[in-house]
Design a protein around this motif. Structure first.
Motif, PDB file in Angstrom:
ATOM      1  N   SER A  12      35.034 -48.758  43.355  1.00 12.95           N
ATOM      2  CA  SER A  12      35.951 -49.474  42.467  1.00 12.95           C
ATOM      3  C   SER A  12      35.168 -50.084  41.304  1.00 12.95           C
ATOM      4  CB  SER A  12      36.675 -50.584  43.227  1.00 12.95           C
ATOM      5  OG  SER A  12      37.400 -50.048  44.303  1.00 12.95           O
ATOM      6  N   THR A  13      35.690 -49.913  40.096  1.00 14.45           N
ATOM      7  CA  THR A  13      35.101 -50.518  38.895  1.00 14.45           C
ATOM      8  C   THR A  13      36.228 -51.115  38.072  1.00 14.45           C
ATOM      9  OG1 THR A  13      35.326 -48.557  37.494  1.00 14.45           O
ATOM     10  CG2 THR A  13      33.325 -48.705  38.849  1.00 14.45           C
ATOM     11  N   ASP A  14      35.874 -51.681  36.908  1.00 15.24           N
ATOM     12  CA  ASP A  14      36.918 -52.216  36.036  1.00 15.24           C
ATOM     13  C   ASP A  14      37.653 -51.104  35.291  1.00 15.24           C
ATOM     14  OD1 ASP A  14      34.945 -51.524  34.238  1.00 15.24           O
ATOM     15  OD2 ASP A  14      34.666 -53.546  33.445  1.00 15.24           O
ATOM     16  N   GLN A  15      37.210 -49.845  35.453  1.00 10.68           N
ATOM     17  CA  GLN A  15      37.890 -48.697  34.852  1.00 10.68           C
ATOM     18  C   GLN A  15      38.884 -48.044  35.810  1.00 10.68           C
ATOM     19  OE1 GLN A  15      37.229 -47.776  31.539  1.00 10.68           O
ATOM     20  NE2 GLN A  15      36.215 -49.768  31.692  1.00 10.68           N
ATOM     21  N   LYS A  45      42.064 -51.638  39.948  1.00 14.03           N
ATOM     22  CA  LYS A  45      40.921 -51.906  39.084  1.00 14.03           C
ATOM     23  C   LYS A  45      40.376 -53.294  39.385  1.00 14.03           C
ATOM     24  CE  LYS A  45      42.662 -49.443  35.051  1.00 14.03           C
ATOM     25  NZ  LYS A  45      43.008 -49.593  33.640  1.00 14.03           N
ATOM     26  N   LEU A  46      39.065 -53.426  39.249  1.00 12.02           N
ATOM     27  CA  LEU A  46      38.452 -54.747  39.352  1.00 12.02           C
ATOM     28  C   LEU A  46      38.616 -55.458  38.015  1.00 12.02           C
ATOM     29  CD1 LEU A  46      35.115 -53.839  41.188  1.00 12.02           C
ATOM     30  CD2 LEU A  46      37.177 -54.823  42.186  1.00 12.02           C
ATOM     31  N   PRO A  47      38.541 -56.793  37.995  1.00  9.84           N
ATOM     32  CA  PRO A  47      38.625 -57.511  36.719  1.00  9.84           C
ATOM     33  C   PRO A  47      37.499 -57.082  35.775  1.00  9.84           C
ATOM     34  CG  PRO A  47      38.797 -59.023  38.586  1.00  9.84           C
ATOM     35  CD  PRO A  47      38.439 -57.681  39.141  1.00  9.84           C
ATOM     36  N   LYS A  48      37.739 -57.177  34.457  1.00  3.75           N
ATOM     37  CA  LYS A  48      36.744 -56.794  33.447  1.00  3.75           C
ATOM     38  C   LYS A  48      35.421 -57.499  33.712  1.00  3.75           C
ATOM     39  CE  LYS A  48      38.908 -54.281  30.265  1.00  3.75           C
ATOM     40  NZ  LYS A  48      38.660 -52.885  30.249  1.00  3.75           N
TER      41      LYS A  48
END
Length: 140
Positions: A12-15, A45-48
């Motif tokens: 999981s990433t912010d993308q 998505k994870l937070p920026k």
């Protein structure tokens, strides 16, 4: 294309989220059994600015994967991001694209919808051998 897969890693990433899995059965399409597949999703998505999060799974939870054949791309060699499942030499790997639907093989509503799509029926005996028939002389 419809595959039965075991998910072994989720990143999981912010993308978005990338799922990594091994193919158990190719129900529609031509991806071979034991191939490694990945697909991207924009949900969860994870937070920026968050640090990417990797989850490894050792359980054997089967899922159905439904993907458009037009989106599938064979990846040359096994990319490093397939680790730890790339330890078997010569495995094919594929990206299924960004628009993949997957369902756990459960009795949930999506699971029932997928079973209906695949026309999966409960197993039943259709023929019985002479040796397997009830033998009154055996006393059982």
């Amino acid at each position: 294309m419809v595959l039965s897969v075991i998910i072994y890693k989720i990143v999981s990433t912010d993308q978005g989220t990338t799922h990594y899995a091994r193919v158990v059965q190719s129900l529609r399409g031509d991806i071979p059994v034991e191939a490694l597949v990945k697909w991207n999703g924009h949900a969860n998505k994870l937070p920026k600015g968050s640090t990417p999060k990797t989850e490894l799974y050792s359980s054997c939870n089967l899922s159905y994967v439904l993907a458009s054949s037009k989106e599938v791309k064979k990846l040359l060699n096994t990319p490093e991001d397939f680790t730890p499942a790339d330890s078997i030499y010569g495995l094919d790997s594929y990206s299924l694209g960004d628009h993949v639907r997957y369902f756990p093989m459960t009795e949930s509503d999506p699971g029932r919808a997928m079973k209906k799509l695949l026309h999966i029926e409960p197993a039943k005996i259709t023929a019985e051998s002479e040796a397997a028939r009830f033998k009154p002389e055996s006393g059982k």
